[in-house]
Structures are given as C-alpha cells and as structure tokens.
Design an enzyme around this catalytic site. Structure first.
Site, PDB file in Angstrom:
ATOM      1  N   CYS A   1      -1.539  -3.111   6.797  1.00  0.00           N
ATOM      2  CA  CYS A   1      -1.605  -1.828   7.505  1.00  0.00           C
ATOM      3  C   CYS A   1      -2.855  -1.769   8.383  1.00  0.00           C
ATOM      4  O   CYS A   1      -2.883  -1.050   9.382  1.00  0.00           O
ATOM      5  CB  CYS A   1      -1.542  -0.652   6.541  1.00  0.00           C
TER       6      CYS A   1
ATOM      7  N   HIS B   1      -5.029  -6.351   4.111  1.00  0.00           N
ATOM      8  CA  HIS B   1      -4.049  -5.264   4.205  1.00  0.00           C
ATOM      9  C   HIS B   1      -3.341  -5.299   5.547  1.00  0.00           C
ATOM     10  O   HIS B   1      -3.969  -5.151   6.590  1.00  0.00           O
ATOM     11  CB  HIS B   1      -4.748  -3.916   4.015  1.00  0.00           C
TER      12      HIS B   1
ATOM     13  N   CYS C   1       0.840  -1.192   0.000  1.00  0.00           N
ATOM     14  CA  CYS C   1       0.000   0.000   0.000  1.00  0.00           C
ATOM     15  C   CYS C   1       0.877   1.245   0.000  1.00  0.00           C
ATOM     16  O   CYS C   1       1.931   1.294   0.629  1.00  0.00           O
ATOM     17  CB  CYS C   1      -0.969   0.011   1.186  1.00  0.00           C
ATOM     18  N   GLU C   2       0.421   2.237  -0.744  1.00  0.00           N
ATOM     19  CA  GLU C   2       1.248   3.435  -0.892  1.00  0.00           C
ATOM     20  C   GLU C   2       1.157   4.360   0.315  1.00  0.00           C
ATOM     21  O   GLU C   2       1.907   5.305   0.421  1.00  0.00           O
ATOM     22  CB  GLU C   2       0.865   4.183  -2.173  1.00  0.00           C
ATOM     23  N   HIS C   3       0.243   4.085   1.225  1.00  0.00           N
ATOM     24  CA  HIS C   3       0.113   4.951   2.395  1.00  0.00           C
ATOM     25  C   HIS C   3       1.048   4.560   3.526  1.00  0.00           C
ATOM     26  O   HIS C   3       1.535   5.411   4.259  1.00  0.00           O
ATOM     27  CB  HIS C   3      -1.338   4.934   2.900  1.00  0.00           C
ATOM     28  N   HIS C   4       1.280   3.259   3.675  1.00  0.00           N
ATOM     29  CA  HIS C   4       2.115   2.795   4.787  1.00  0.00           C
ATOM     30  C   HIS C   4       3.316   1.979   4.326  1.00  0.00           C
ATOM     31  O   HIS C   4       4.124   1.559   5.134  1.00  0.00           O
ATOM     32  CB  HIS C   4       1.276   1.954   5.751  1.00  0.00           C
TER      33      HIS C   4
ATOM     34  N   GLN D   1      -5.529  -0.607  -3.606  1.00  0.00           N
ATOM     35  CA  GLN D   1      -6.208  -1.749  -4.236  1.00  0.00           C
ATOM     36  C   GLN D   1      -7.169  -1.309  -5.346  1.00  0.00           C
ATOM     37  O   GLN D   1      -7.293  -1.969  -6.378  1.00  0.00           O
ATOM     38  CB  GLN D   1      -6.945  -2.549  -3.159  1.00  0.00           C
TER      39      GLN D   1
END
Ligand SMILES: [Zn+2]
Length: 202
Positions: A161, A159, A90-93, A131
């Site tokens: 995260c 996920h 995931c690009e956030h975490h 996703q």
C-alpha cells in the site's frame, strides 16, 4: 506421550466462495471491466478462492497449534527461529505486506515444535492485519502457551500500500518488535537476539 492433536481446517467453503464471486463480478464492472470477457470469466471465482486462502487464519487457533506440540524440557537457552517468510494483508487497503519474522523464546520447562512457531506466524498473518498488532499477537500467543522466561518477535516487512501508491519511498521497510520477560529486563539477552537476527549469512 500423548498430546492433544490439532486438526487444520481448510476453508474453501462453497457458499462463501459463491458469495464472494458475485461481489468480485460487481467490482470488475465497477472498475470498468467486462466480467464476460474471455480472460476474466473465471477471475471472480479465482479471486474468491485466493481471498479465502489469504484470510484462512480466522479459522485457525494459534494457541491450539502450539499446545498440540508442547514438550517438557529443561533446556534454558534461547530458541530462535529466524527468517520466517511472512505474507499478510493490511487492513486499511487490503493490499499485501510481506517480509520476514524472527521469533525467539527462552524456555522455562516447556518447549514447542519449531515448525509450530512458523505456523503461529502464518495463522496470525493470514488475516487482515496491521504489522504492529501481528507482532504483538505472535508474542502473546507464545507467552501464553509456553510461559517461557521471555519472548522476542521482530518483523521486517514491505507494504504494497506504500510501494504501489507511492506515498513513501519505494524500498522502505517497516520494522516492528515486541518483547516479554528477560528480553525486556536484560539488555544483553535482547542484544544477543538482535545480533543473531542481523547476521544474514553466518
Ligand atoms: Zn495499507
């Protein structure tokens, strides 16, 4: 018949790995570790290589992968590749999410190698992702390369995260879907696809 070939590029670019390595050494210090400790001596380099592998999709061209194995064929039934193993980040975490992708299309004169569908999934998954975008990118790539009567993509993923950080229920999975063409306009076709992918064991 001669088709354009697609050459896969392995990126273990030495200079990139070297730079990443120094950053991971710094990270180890920042989290309170000692990068010189025996178990950690080679860790920055290993992580650098792992990160290069997990983001190798940036150096791949999924459209070219599909176009390298396209064949004229009058088959007009659903082609379904289900349970494609999927590992992304995931690009956030920058934590993993993983699960299964199910991909179907109904050809309109052109088909591709089945293994190429899985490679397209892999190519888009080996990048920093959400996703939802991953699902749409796979759909659009197949639509663009093959111009089929329709494309359907469903991804079910867990996920880390969410699971590791305990924000949501531990076992929750996220499902995303994206359709084009006949999968949008004809609910029976879409239902057939959904039924086929929900049968875990025939
Ligand atoms: Zn996340």
């Amino acid at each position: 018949m001669q088709h354009p070939t697609y050459t896969k590029e392995e990126r273990f670019d030495a200079a990139t790995v070297e730079q990443l390595k120094h950053h991971y050494e710094a990270i180890l210090r920042l989290v309170g570790e000692d990068p010189a400790r025996e178990g950690l001596v080679k860790t920055p380099e290993r992580v650098a290589k792992a990160m290069s592998f997990l983001t190798k999709g940036y150096d791949e061209d999924p459209l070219a992968i599909l176009r390298s194995a396209m064949f004229r064929e009058e088959y007009k039934q659903m082609v379904l590749v289900k349970d494609i193993e999927l590992y992304s980040m995931c690009e956030h975490h920058m934590l993993p999410f993983y699960g299964k992708a199910h991909v179907a299309y109904i050809p309109d004169g052109r088909i591709t190698g089945l293994s190429k569908i899985a490679r397209v999934v892999e190519s888009f998954a080996r990048r920093l992702q959400v996703q939802e975008r991953l699902t749409v990118q796979i759909r659009d790539c197949i639509q663009e390369a093959l111009s089929p009567m329709g494309v359907a993509v469903v991804i079910e993923a867990s996920h880390m995260c969410m699971q590791m950080r305990g924000i949501e229920k531990q076992q929750s999975a996220t499902t995303t879907s994206a359709f084009t063409g006949i999968f949008l306009s004809d609910h029976r076709t879409r239902e057939e696809f959904m039924t086929l992918i929900s049968h875990r064991y025939r």
